[in-house]
Design an enzyme around this catalytic site. Sequence first.
Site, short mmCIF file in Angstrom:
data_model
loop_
_atom_site.label_atom_id
_atom_site.label_comp_id
_atom_site.label_asym_id
_atom_site.label_seq_id
_atom_site.Cartn_x
_atom_site.Cartn_y
_atom_site.Cartn_z
N GLY A 142 33.28 -17.46 28.86
CA GLY A 142 32.62 -16.18 28.57
C GLY A 142 31.58 -15.83 29.61
N LYS A 213 42.17 -22.75 29.87
CA LYS A 213 40.88 -22.69 30.58
C LYS A 213 40.64 -23.95 31.41
CE LYS A 213 38.79 -19.61 27.16
NZ LYS A 213 38.17 -19.55 25.84
N1 LIG Z 1 39.37 -16.77 21.77
C1 LIG Z 1 38.51 -17.23 22.81
C2 LIG Z 1 37.86 -16.07 23.50
C3 LIG Z 1 37.05 -16.45 24.70
O1 LIG Z 1 37.87 -16.85 25.75
C4 LIG Z 1 37.46 -18.17 22.24
O2 LIG Z 1 37.34 -18.22 21.01
O3 LIG Z 1 36.82 -18.86 23.01
NA NA Z 2 32.65 -17.39 32.68
#
Ligand SMILES: N[C@@H](CCO)C(=O)O
Ligand code: NA
Length: 447
Positions: A142, A213
């Site tokens: 994020g 990620k």
């Molecule tokens: N669905 C993802 C959104 C952020 O990448 C989370 O809950 O982290």
């Molecule tokens: Na970031």
Amino acid sequence: MVEPLKVGLAGLGTVGGSVARLLQKQESNASESNILATRCGRPIRLVAASAKTKGELDALGLDGVRFVDSPSGLARDPEIEAFVELMGGEGDPAKSAIEAALAAGKSVVTANKALLARHGVALAAAAEKAGVSLNFEAAVGGAIPVVKTLREGFAGNSFDRVYGILNGTCNYILSRMESEKLSFGDCLREAQRLGYAEADPTFDVEGFDTAQKIAILASLAFGVQVDPDAVYVEGISSITPEDLEAAAELGYRIKLLGVAVRTESGIEQRVHPTMVPLDRPLARVMGVTNAVTIEPAGFPPITLVGPGAGGAATASAVVADLADIARGVRTMPFGRPVSQLAGSRRAPMQRHEGGYYIRLAAVDRPGTFATIAKHLADEHISLESIVQRRRNGEPHGGSDPDRTQTPAPVILVTYATSEDAVRKALSEIKNRGVIAGNPQVIRIEKN
Ligand SMILES: N[C@@H](CCO)C(=O)O
Ligand code: NA
Ligand SMILES: NC(=O)c1ccc[n+]([C@@H]2O[C@H](COP(=O)([O-])OP(=O)(O)OC[C@H]3O[C@@H](n4cnc5c(N)ncnc54)[C@H](O)[C@@H]3O)[C@@H](O)[C@H]2O)c1
């Protein structure tokens, strides 16, 4: 008068809506309070947008933003200089729209980790060929600037390990289950209501989002090609309130971690629920917050903590990526030319070494513990602790009249051993009929 960076935005949901509002708010400020324009040397202006319905744009009440039906049409639109993809999904229309934008020589910003994990290498090659940017800070952690930190902040360092809490939904669920004693389902529904979860929340709770990620971070840190299939994945759907309670009693907290680590046999990439000692920074990260620990070789670890999901947090990273484009700053998407990225391979989890938490439902009859102890000893597994927990509703001392039928929960904590040894011992123990159901196994990350 400086020319603004003219932006086309595809996707006006949780994240896209927040980006649109943030850009419009900056533009509506008096010029001296438009911090984006001041910092970039030029304003950033949203000029056109696409979504499933025009009603989504109308509902945002923005001034002077054109609606374009087709995301790919928007990507090629001659008025725009930068294309922002916030629709999601690893296939079309997100993929073809980004390809169209890059082919038309426009820089791209996306938060789409699913697409980047699957097609990141090809898209980075297309961006390189076109000489434009492909920025994706919002895709991992994020608002935490983890992509920038790995790619630019440590440009001269190599790394030993990168790991962290990378899914806000899972951390929110685990935190609320522990602190509020809420059910898994209630916590997930709340995470969806707050805009944290993916369109299909299976991606969150089964660990795939974290896998995408960590595959991206592994590429940035270790120079391997992004490959979600190279990541070993387990999610949190099997974690019970009993595990959370037992973890706390043993001095741990359960977190879903993504880990990329340099080993003798290559780069191990894995995602699984993990027992983290309570005195470690990651154990204290609660709710939707994300945290990433970076271990540059020969350096003490650095932990970055911040909001990991939701409209405002994600929009902040998207706008920061646009700011780089407005400034004319271009960096190779994975920090090196695509031709320099090495092939990756799936982590050989059997060789994983560490401590293990094992919860068994032991059948209450003579010889059960001797059988369990024998098979652990056969695999050279030593125990740090054994805790026999009460059956649900049973007071200490055991007054359950059916106790010979009801299996008793037993928790074993091992010293460092191998995954292979644990799996073999548990398979033998199950075959001997001394436990009911499948054991719960959670890896412990102490270092
Ligand atoms: N669905 C993802 C959104 C952020 O990448 C989370 O809950 O982290
Ligand atoms: Na970031
Ligand atoms: N929500 C978060 O906290 C968060 C955080 C980081 C990254 N992301 C990523 O950001 C992206 C968007 O997530 P979101 O939560 O805003 O999603 P969302 O479901 O709230 O919004 C999706 C938007 O895309 C549009 N869209 C979908 N399919 C389309 C199509 N075929 N044609 C045109 N428009 C289409 C929808 O109309 C909607 O406006 C995803 O890649 C997600 O993984 C989300």
